[in-house]
Write an enzyme that holds these catalytic residues in place. Structure first.
Site: not given
Length: 476
Positions: A95, A133, A184, A186
């Site tokens: 990102c 993702e 986690r 995401r």
């Protein structure tokens, strides 16, 4: 390559491209779904070697995917993309900040970022499904513009996507569905190709999954032991054992845990304890507190009150443990997040720059690509790279070869959680089945619920079976 990857005609049920591939988290679950990888792109040479060792080298040469080292070379602005046709595109893309110059949205504004390279491939190959993702922060207020650019771009290309992110974590899944004891969160972006006109009209699409436990799973039932190897089976175990200094840090803080429990019948509070800030509250200077950031002033006040409440215990503890004065600054800070766990040695710990953090030995914090490897107190050691890989859902035959541990930890921390990715992908295919190729749908929905069963020990599945039995009995 699993036998489920091919139909009775010998052809794969579907073909997929694996971009920003890391060490193969998407590959593991898409192979399980019945697909055949035709294209891989990963710029990190060490991660690419790990990927090839596990997913490419074992294949018949005729079945091996095209391997690329830099996606930008395969997506030139003035020539066709060098990526074969495929049915599914998966990418755990970086990102990078999107350009905010100008008022245009869509492809022009995405230009110059790595998302644009994905968009180029989608434009020219139009696979049936796209699965992206990224970190949860992508959908935060600071990145709202970037999120809108991604969603609008996908719609302009022809993908029906939800404006609401699908946020999911592997610890929400039970072991039989590929869950692992790791928090986690995401963001997953899933799109089905329906053409630009329809994609731009059908914008009220619900998210693929909700963030929360699946199939009645209780996240507090996780046990970190389910992903651990027997110490006797670990080669060069001493590499993972705690050092003498680390043992002393834990021993000193464990002494405080036990003194407070013995004298007061309570565990330590959940806010960070700063041994250097233990002074009476009346000794705090109001003007100095006003100059501090609000969060720090709040911690100073809480620590002073903790000192006032436990002054006699703290004085005796300091007298019994004078070595704490020689500890590094970050080791004179401690955070108890282990609820009613009886001992620090029964927790999972992390040596962080902000202090030592102790958590209950259930699910673990997200693996990261830096050296904050979880310490299992009962084992007096850190997780090994192979145990860390199993937190991501990789099977016990996954290999790092002779790679150095720091590189292996980094690669695992950068990876995708296989169980979580499989859950959102399968749910999406099931929901959009009427818009997708029949062979792809049948293959995905025909695969078993758990993409990598031996990531967990048998004890995990025995526990879950017992839980189901108890639930059936309670239901009558």
């Amino acid at each position: 390559m699993s036998s489920s990857s091919y139909s009775t005609s010998g052809r794969p049920a579907f073909r997929y491209a694996d971009l920003f591939a890391g060490i193969g988290g998407f590959h593991a679950m898409l192979d399980h779904a019945g697909g055949r990888c035709v294209y891989v792109s990963e710029i990190d040479a060490a991660a690419r070697r790990t990927y090839e060792r596990n997913w490419v080298d074992p294949l018949n040469p005729r079945q091996r995917p095209q391997v690329n080292t830099d996606i930008t070379t395969a997506t030139p602005a003035d020539a066709p993309v060098d990526v074969p046709s495929h049915d599914v595109l998966a990418a755990g893309f970086p990102c990078q900040p999107f350009s905010k110059s100008g008022l245009q949205r869509g492809m022009d504004e995405a230009r110059g970022t790595l998302f644009w390279n994905i968009a180029r491939i989608l434009e020219e190959r139009t696979p049936s499904v796209v699965l992206l993702e990224n970190v949860r922060n992508l959908t935060g207020p600071r990145h709202r513009h970037e999120w809108e650019v991604i969603i609008q771009t996908l719609r302009e290309i022809g993908y029906r996507v939800s404006s609401t992110p699908s946020v999911f974590s592997p610890h929400f899944l039970p072991p039989t569905m590929g869950g692992t004891p790791q928090v986690r969160d995401r963001v997953f972006i899933l799109g089905t190709y329906v053409g630009p006109k329809r994609a731009l009209e059908e914008v009220n699409v619900p998210p693929t999954v909700a963030r929360g436990p699946v199939d009645g799973w209780n996240v507090h039932d996780w046990d970190v032991d389910w992903i651990l190897d027997d110490d006797s089976s670990i080669e060069d175990l001493d590499r993972y054992r705690l050092s003498r200094d680390e043992m002393e840090w834990i021993h000193v803080w464990e002494d405080l845990v036990q003194r407070v429990w013995s004298d007061r019948g309570v565990r330590l509070p959940g806010f960070p304890l700063w041994a250097d800030a233990w002074i009476p509250e009346r000794a705090l200077e109001p003007l100095e507190l006003e100059l501090l950031p609000r969060w720090k002033a709040d911690f100073m006040i809480k620590n002073a009150r903790f000192y006032d409440d436990h002054r006699d215990i703290i004085k005796a503890w300091r007298k019994a443990n004078p070595s704490i004065a020689r500890f590094p600054d970050s080791r004179r800070k401690f955070e108890w997040q282990a609820q009613d766990t009886s001992s620090l040695w029964e927790t999972v710990m992390h040596f962080r720059p902000s202090g030592i953090r102790a958590k209950a030995p259930t699910y673990l914090p997200a693996l990261v690509a830096i050296t904050q490897t979880s310490i299992v107190g009962s084992r007096r050691r850190r997780l090994t790279p192979h145990e860390a890989a199993r937190l991501q859902g990789f099977g016990r035959d996954f290999s790092f070869g002779d790679q150095r541990d720091p590189a292996s930890y980094k690669q695992v921390g950068n990876g995708v959680a296989i169980g979580a990715a499989w859950h959102v992908f399968r749910t999406h295919v099931e929901r959009d089945a009427s818009y997708l190729p029949k062979r792809l749908v049948q293959s995905v929905l025909g695969a078993t619920a758990n993409p990598t069963r031996d990531a967990m020990s048998l004890a995990a599945f025995e526990f879950e079976a017992q839980r189901h039995s108890l639930r059936r009995s309670a239901a009558g």
